[in-house]
Write a protein that holds these residues in place. Sequence first.
Motif, PDB file in Angstrom:
ATOM      1  N   ASP A 359       0.885  -1.171   0.000  1.00  0.00           N
ATOM      2  CA  ASP A 359       0.000   0.000   0.000  1.00  0.00           C
ATOM      3  C   ASP A 359       0.922   1.220   0.000  1.00  0.00           C
ATOM      4  O   ASP A 359       1.187   1.821   1.030  1.00  0.00           O
ATOM      5  N   PRO A 360       1.443   1.548  -1.188  1.00  0.00           N
ATOM      6  CA  PRO A 360       2.580   2.466  -1.247  1.00  0.00           C
ATOM      7  C   PRO A 360       2.232   3.944  -1.055  1.00  0.00           C
ATOM      8  O   PRO A 360       1.183   4.401  -1.494  1.00  0.00           O
ATOM      9  N   VAL A 361       3.156   4.662  -0.423  1.00  0.00           N
ATOM     10  CA  VAL A 361       3.130   6.119  -0.413  1.00  0.00           C
ATOM     11  C   VAL A 361       4.579   6.550  -0.654  1.00  0.00           C
ATOM     12  O   VAL A 361       5.519   5.878  -0.236  1.00  0.00           O
ATOM     13  N   TYR A 399       9.292   4.086  -2.039  1.00  0.00           N
ATOM     14  CA  TYR A 399       7.941   3.817  -1.526  1.00  0.00           C
ATOM     15  C   TYR A 399       8.066   3.156  -0.171  1.00  0.00           C
ATOM     16  O   TYR A 399       8.957   2.320   0.041  1.00  0.00           O
ATOM     17  N   ILE A 400       7.170   3.549   0.729  1.00  0.00           N
ATOM     18  CA  ILE A 400       7.031   2.834   1.993  1.00  0.00           C
ATOM     19  C   ILE A 400       5.543   2.509   2.185  1.00  0.00           C
ATOM     20  O   ILE A 400       4.702   2.986   1.420  1.00  0.00           O
ATOM     21  N   GLU A 401       5.225   1.685   3.163  1.00  0.00           N
ATOM     22  CA  GLU A 401       3.806   1.378   3.432  1.00  0.00           C
ATOM     23  C   GLU A 401       3.101   2.615   3.989  1.00  0.00           C
ATOM     24  O   GLU A 401       3.623   3.282   4.888  1.00  0.00           O
ATOM     25  N   ARG A 402       1.927   2.841   3.481  1.00  0.00           N
ATOM     26  CA  ARG A 402       1.140   3.994   3.935  1.00  0.00           C
ATOM     27  C   ARG A 402       0.958   3.986   5.462  1.00  0.00           C
ATOM     28  O   ARG A 402       1.025   5.025   6.099  1.00  0.00           O
ATOM     29  N   ASN A 442      -5.602  12.897   1.445  1.00  0.00           N
ATOM     30  CA  ASN A 442      -4.694  11.747   1.470  1.00  0.00           C
ATOM     31  C   ASN A 442      -3.255  12.208   1.357  1.00  0.00           C
ATOM     32  O   ASN A 442      -2.942  13.088   0.545  1.00  0.00           O
ATOM     33  N   VAL A 443      -2.402  11.617   2.151  1.00  0.00           N
ATOM     34  CA  VAL A 443      -0.978  11.943   2.077  1.00  0.00           C
ATOM     35  C   VAL A 443      -0.435  11.446   0.737  1.00  0.00           C
ATOM     36  O   VAL A 443      -0.668  10.297   0.355  1.00  0.00           O
ATOM     37  N   THR A 444       0.239  12.326   0.010  1.00  0.00           N
ATOM     38  CA  THR A 444       0.766  11.934  -1.305  1.00  0.00           C
ATOM     39  C   THR A 444       2.289  11.810  -1.296  1.00  0.00           C
ATOM     40  O   THR A 444       2.832  10.932  -1.968  1.00  0.00           O
ATOM     41  N   VAL A 513      -4.204  -6.635  -4.806  1.00  0.00           N
ATOM     42  CA  VAL A 513      -3.586  -5.305  -4.829  1.00  0.00           C
ATOM     43  C   VAL A 513      -2.411  -5.336  -5.801  1.00  0.00           C
ATOM     44  O   VAL A 513      -1.916  -6.400  -6.174  1.00  0.00           O
ATOM     45  N   THR A 514      -1.993  -4.119  -6.217  1.00  0.00           N
ATOM     46  CA  THR A 514      -0.776  -4.018  -7.019  1.00  0.00           C
ATOM     47  C   THR A 514       0.325  -3.551  -6.084  1.00  0.00           C
ATOM     48  O   THR A 514       0.242  -2.461  -5.531  1.00  0.00           O
ATOM     49  N   GLY A 515       1.298  -4.399  -5.896  1.00  0.00           N
ATOM     50  CA  GLY A 515       2.383  -4.064  -4.980  1.00  0.00           C
ATOM     51  C   GLY A 515       3.569  -3.496  -5.734  1.00  0.00           C
ATOM     52  O   GLY A 515       3.712  -3.682  -6.949  1.00  0.00           O
ATOM     53  N   LYS A 516       4.411  -2.767  -5.008  1.00  0.00           N
ATOM     54  CA  LYS A 516       5.696  -2.298  -5.552  1.00  0.00           C
ATOM     55  C   LYS A 516       6.751  -3.252  -4.994  1.00  0.00           C
ATOM     56  O   LYS A 516       7.002  -3.251  -3.782  1.00  0.00           O
TER      57      LYS A 516
END
Length: 568
Positions: A359-361, A399-402, A442-444, A513-516
């Motif tokens: 769940d990337p951010v 990217y890290i987990e949201r 939402n944090v972007t 889900v689509t993961g990174k």
Amino acid sequence: MNENEKNPAAENAASGNGNTNFIHEIINADIAAGKCPHVVTRFPPEPNGYLHIGHAKAICLDYGTAQKYGGTFHLRFDDTNPVKEDTEYVESIMADVRWLGAEWGEHLYYASDYFEKFYEYACKLIRDGKAYVCELTDEEMKEYRGTLTVPGKESPWRNRSVEENLDLFARMRAGEFEDGTKVLRAKIDMASPNIHMRDPIIYRIRHTSHHRTGDKWCIYPMYDFAHPLEDLVEGITHSMCTLEFEIHRPFYDWLLAAAAPEPRPRQIEFSRLNLAYTVMSKRKLLELVKENYVNGWDDPRMPTISGLRRRGVPASVIRRFCEELGATKYNSLTDLSLLEYFIREELNKSCPRAMAVLDPVKVVIDNYPEDLTEEMDVINNPEDPEAGTRKVPFTRELYIERDDFKEEAPKKFFRLAPGMEVRLRCAYFVTCTSFEKDADGNVTTIHCTYDPASKGGNSPDGRKVKGTIHWVSAKHAVDAEVRLYDRLFTLADLGEATGDYKEYLNKDSLKVVTGKIEPSLASAKAGDRFQFERLAYFCVDTKDSKEGAPVFNRIVTLKDSWAKMEKK
Ligand code: ATP
Ligand code: MG
């Protein structure tokens, strides 16, 4: 047996290989009494569905017992019912039994190969005055059978002469009569307190093709008649089956006594495996498949062996689990967390770690050079020093987990929040300086600075950070489909379901889900297993993955998340 002869079965029993259970005590006694120089067991699936983990318990018992006593294990298709059986099932069953590690060698049998023998045994019963052709209708038969408290009544056809019975039975075989017009029954005791001894049907007419014998037969033996004879023909010494057959044992023994002298096979019953949050009935599993509640017999949510395999559960774990279950005489519900415990224990030892963000951010490290890529050495498996390290690219944008970020850190939150410092696994210490949001709140993007002196994730000056989080380089990350599986049902004991069991299907049993994923994972091969750090164990799907584009199935989370929820 000559006393000086070596008895491998006795030797093995004496050496105490493996666990002992009540079945092995029975076998030990039989061996001690000289009744059984060589143990022979069988697994007798009916090819009318795929095998499930309950069958695995039976396979492990049958095969494990043969192994323990240096005996022989047979795989026998109990294919006496032409209606629901199919060769697709025969093949899947062989693949599953083999995958579990049970080897039958040359001992592969089909009950349908014994049809001629069954017929001869039936004729012998008739000649001995122990079977007769009966013409009661289904309804009359029910009425004559009596109940648990009322004895049955004898059929008016019960005292036909041997000659007439032999003639009619031969004509049944020859196809002279319609389905349902005549049956062959054993002649035992209509007053027996055991309903299965009240002249049970042993043959019926069925003008149906069989998947192996074609149209050769139009009479088919009943299970209770065929099964003991299959055991007899193959020289099975100990025929293990589930508890519901206990009440059929008197007929098993009656029939074999009528058919052959000692030594004869011996039936031993054990309790079936019932696993929480799932169903084990083949009828129900078939319904889930046919009506598309799941995607086939090998859907990773299914309790089938093929489903568990596709999900990524190793065969060794299933064997371990079955060994732990052992054999008992009482029915119970086995907690799913027991299976999950064995899965985690094994995968923790054997699975390489990898980083993936589901769940990337985005994180931007403002003081990190824009065009720099560093290859970080990341440990492959902390449980296995031999597994070494791999290079994982690190860049300014990650990217890290949201949920590893909070706008305001609550108490005991040791991950990222404005002003807080964390370790990026095997990379650097970073401190959050600010964040951006979109119009919906939402944090972007999260902005950080890094400490160049903390390379490798090591503290430069002894200062401590409490949190370590995983990451992937935004530029190098590969998108991958990740399937998050959960329990198929929401009710632990479906035996307690009121109404249709399907009402308890877990609507969230599959989330896609689509993961990174880190770039090294893109070349993962079908069947490879990984621990995605801090998340769960995953297996590369064997059906839907493509070269360079793996699809990941979640095998099991790192912790028992349901246990936590139940406590809350
Ligand atoms: P069916 O209702 O079609 O007979 P089944 O599950 O009994 O279903 P079989 O193919 O007859 O299917 O089973 C093969 C063997 O596996 C049998 O000896 C049976 O007793 C055993 N078995 C089936 N289900 C379980 C279970 N849940 N736990 C342990 N053993 C099982
Ligand atoms: Mg059965």
